[in-house]
Write an enzyme that holds these catalytic residues in place. Structure first.
Site, PDB file in Angstrom:
ATOM      1  N   ASP A   1      -9.580  -0.327  -2.780  1.00  0.00           N
ATOM      2  CA  ASP A   1      -8.921   0.312  -1.561  1.00  0.00           C
ATOM      3  C   ASP A   1     -10.196   1.055  -1.219  1.00  0.00           C
ATOM      4  O   ASP A   1     -10.817   1.633  -1.985  1.00  0.00           O
ATOM      5  CB  ASP A   1      -7.716   0.974  -1.969  1.00  0.00           C
ATOM      6  CG  ASP A   1      -7.038   1.206  -0.770  1.00  0.00           C
ATOM      7  OD1 ASP A   1      -6.575   0.131   0.074  1.00  0.00           O
ATOM      8  OD2 ASP A   1      -6.754   2.471  -0.143  1.00  0.00           O
TER       9      ASP A   1
ATOM     10  N   ARG B   1     -18.936  -0.045  -1.717  1.00  0.00           N
ATOM     11  CA  ARG B   1     -18.072  -1.219  -2.136  1.00  0.00           C
ATOM     12  C   ARG B   1     -18.935  -1.863  -3.391  1.00  0.00           C
ATOM     13  O   ARG B   1     -18.636  -1.878  -4.416  1.00  0.00           O
ATOM     14  CB  ARG B   1     -17.499  -2.360  -1.273  1.00  0.00           C
ATOM     15  CG  ARG B   1     -16.895  -3.464  -1.858  1.00  0.00           C
ATOM     16  CD  ARG B   1     -16.330  -4.280  -1.185  1.00  0.00           C
ATOM     17  NE  ARG B   1     -15.235  -3.535  -0.511  1.00  0.00           N
ATOM     18  CZ  ARG B   1     -15.434  -3.129   1.008  1.00  0.00           C
ATOM     19  NH1 ARG B   1     -16.371  -3.101   1.580  1.00  0.00           N
ATOM     20  NH2 ARG B   1     -14.429  -2.331   1.426  1.00  0.00           N
TER      21      ARG B   1
ATOM     22  N   GLU C   1       0.581  -1.141  -0.147  1.00  0.00           N
ATOM     23  CA  GLU C   1      -0.019   0.113  -0.145  1.00  0.00           C
ATOM     24  C   GLU C   1       0.795   1.229   0.037  1.00  0.00           C
ATOM     25  O   GLU C   1       1.499   1.351   1.084  1.00  0.00           O
ATOM     26  CB  GLU C   1      -0.854  -0.199   1.106  1.00  0.00           C
ATOM     27  CG  GLU C   1      -2.129  -0.777   0.984  1.00  0.00           C
ATOM     28  CD  GLU C   1      -3.332  -0.409   1.678  1.00  0.00           C
ATOM     29  OE1 GLU C   1      -3.517   0.959   1.892  1.00  0.00           O
ATOM     30  OE2 GLU C   1      -4.128  -0.976   1.977  1.00  0.00           O
TER      31      GLU C   1
HETATM   32  P1  IMP Z   1      -8.577  -0.848   3.024  1.00  0.00           P
HETATM   33  O1  IMP Z   1      -7.295  -0.257   2.882  1.00  0.00           O
HETATM   34  O2  IMP Z   1      -9.281  -0.654   1.699  1.00  0.00           O
HETATM   35  O3  IMP Z   1      -8.226  -2.338   3.449  1.00  0.00           O
HETATM   36  O4  IMP Z   1      -9.571  -0.434   4.293  1.00  0.00           O
HETATM   37  C1  IMP Z   1      -8.841   0.664   4.914  1.00  0.00           C
HETATM   38  C2  IMP Z   1      -9.692   0.672   6.342  1.00  0.00           C
HETATM   39  O5  IMP Z   1     -10.938   0.728   6.256  1.00  0.00           O
HETATM   40  C3  IMP Z   1      -9.632  -0.868   7.075  1.00  0.00           C
HETATM   41  O6  IMP Z   1      -9.283  -0.502   8.269  1.00  0.00           O
HETATM   42  C4  IMP Z   1     -10.836  -1.474   6.612  1.00  0.00           C
HETATM   43  O7  IMP Z   1     -11.057  -2.405   7.612  1.00  0.00           O
HETATM   44  C5  IMP Z   1     -11.719  -0.224   6.546  1.00  0.00           C
HETATM   45  N1  IMP Z   1     -12.777  -0.658   5.608  1.00  0.00           N
HETATM   46  C6  IMP Z   1     -12.568  -0.811   4.152  1.00  0.00           C
HETATM   47  N2  IMP Z   1     -14.031  -1.094   3.755  1.00  0.00           N
HETATM   48  C7  IMP Z   1     -14.853  -1.128   4.801  1.00  0.00           C
HETATM   49  C8  IMP Z   1     -16.297  -1.318   5.118  1.00  0.00           C
HETATM   50  O8  IMP Z   1     -16.983  -1.554   3.987  1.00  0.00           O
HETATM   51  N3  IMP Z   1     -16.733  -1.179   6.093  1.00  0.00           N
HETATM   52  C9  IMP Z   1     -16.152  -0.833   7.368  1.00  0.00           C
HETATM   53  N4  IMP Z   1     -14.902  -0.470   7.475  1.00  0.00           N
HETATM   54  C10 IMP Z   1     -14.149  -0.592   6.112  1.00  0.00           C
END
Ligand code: IMP
Length: 181
Positions: free
Chosen positions: A64, A166, A36
Site C-alpha cells: 500500500d 516501491r 482497504e
Molecule cells: P494504493 O492505495 O497503494 O493503491 O495507492 C494510493 C494512491 O496512490 C492511488 O491513487 C495510486 O494510484 C497512487 N500511487 C500509488 N503508488 C504510486 C506510484 O508509484 N506513483 C504514482 N501514484 C501512485
C-alpha cells in the site's frame, strides 16, 4: 522461488515483477481488490490486506502506498486513492501553496505459513507545477523525485525503478527472500 502479488493495479505489478526478477523471484499476479481498512498508517492497511490475501502454502505479497504532503500535514497519505478519484491531480495541486515538498511511501507485506513480514520504502521529492508525462500511473505526472527535473510520469520505467518508494520497499523484500536461501 515464486510468489503471488495481489493488487488491481497493473502498473504496480509490472514494477514489482521487474524488481523481484533481480533477486530471481518470479511474480504471479492475482488481480483482486482487497479490503482497504480505514487506518491512519500504511502498516495497518497492509496487515489487513495480508490477512485477506494469504493462502496456505503460498508466498503472498501486497503493498500500500501514499503521497504525503508536509504542507497539508501528510494529507492525502492513506487517503491518496480517494483524493485522486475525487479531486484529481489538478485538485491536489490547487491545495498546496509555496511548500511543494512531497514524499511517496510504500509498505510492502509478505506472508507465508501464518507469518507476516513488512518492509517500507520512501522517495522524497516535490510537486510539479502541472501534470507532465504519460508513463506510470496515479500521481506519477506530478511527482518530481529529489535531485531530478523530470516527473516520474516523464521517466522510463527503469528510471523510476531506480528511485521509487516501491522499488526501495520491494528490494528490501527481495533481500529478505534472498537471505533465506
Ligand atoms: P494504493 O492505495 O497503494 O493503491 O495507492 C494510493 C494512491 O496512490 C492511488 O491513487 C495510486 O494510484 C497512487 N500511487 C500509488 N503508488 C504510486 C506510484 O508509484 N506513483 C504514482 N501514484 C501512485
Amino acid at each position: 522461488m515464486d510468489l503471488t502479488f495481489v493488487s488491481t493495479n497493473a502498473g504496480k505489478f509490472r514494477e514489482v515483477r521487474t524488481i523481484l526478477a533481480e533477486y530471481d523471484v518470479g511474480v504471479r499476479w492475482r488481480r483482486a481488490s482487497l479490503p482497504e481498512i480505514q487506518a491512519a498508517r500504511l502498516d495497518d492497511v497492509v496487515r489487513a490486506k495480508l490477512g485477506a490475501a494469504s493462502r496456505p502454502g503460498r508466498y503472498v505479497l501486497v503493498e500500500d502506498s501514499g503521497l504525503f504532503l508536509p504542507a497539508l500535514r501528510g494529507f492525502p497519505g492513506v487517503y491518496s486513492a480517494y483524493a485522486l478519484q475525487t479531486i484529481g491531480l489538478e485538485g491536489v495541486l490547487r491545495l498546496v501553496g509555496s511548500d511543494r515538498r512531497a514524499r511517496f511511501q510504500t509498505v510492502a507485506g509478505l506472508s507465508y505459513g501464518g507469518r507476516q513480514w513488512l518492509r517500507s520504502g520512501a522517495c522524497e521529492g516535490r510537486l510539479a507545477k502541472r501534470p507532465v508525462g504519460d508513463h506510470g500511473f496515479g500521481y506519477d505526472p506530478i511527482f518530481v523525485p529529489a535531485g531530478h527535473r523530470q516527473t516520474f510520469g516523464q521517466m522510463r520505467p527503469t528510471e523510476k525503478n531506480e528511485l521509487s518508494h516501491r522499488a526501495h520497499a520491494i528490494r528490501r523484500i527481495g533481500r529478505l527472500i534472498h537471505s533465506w536461501s
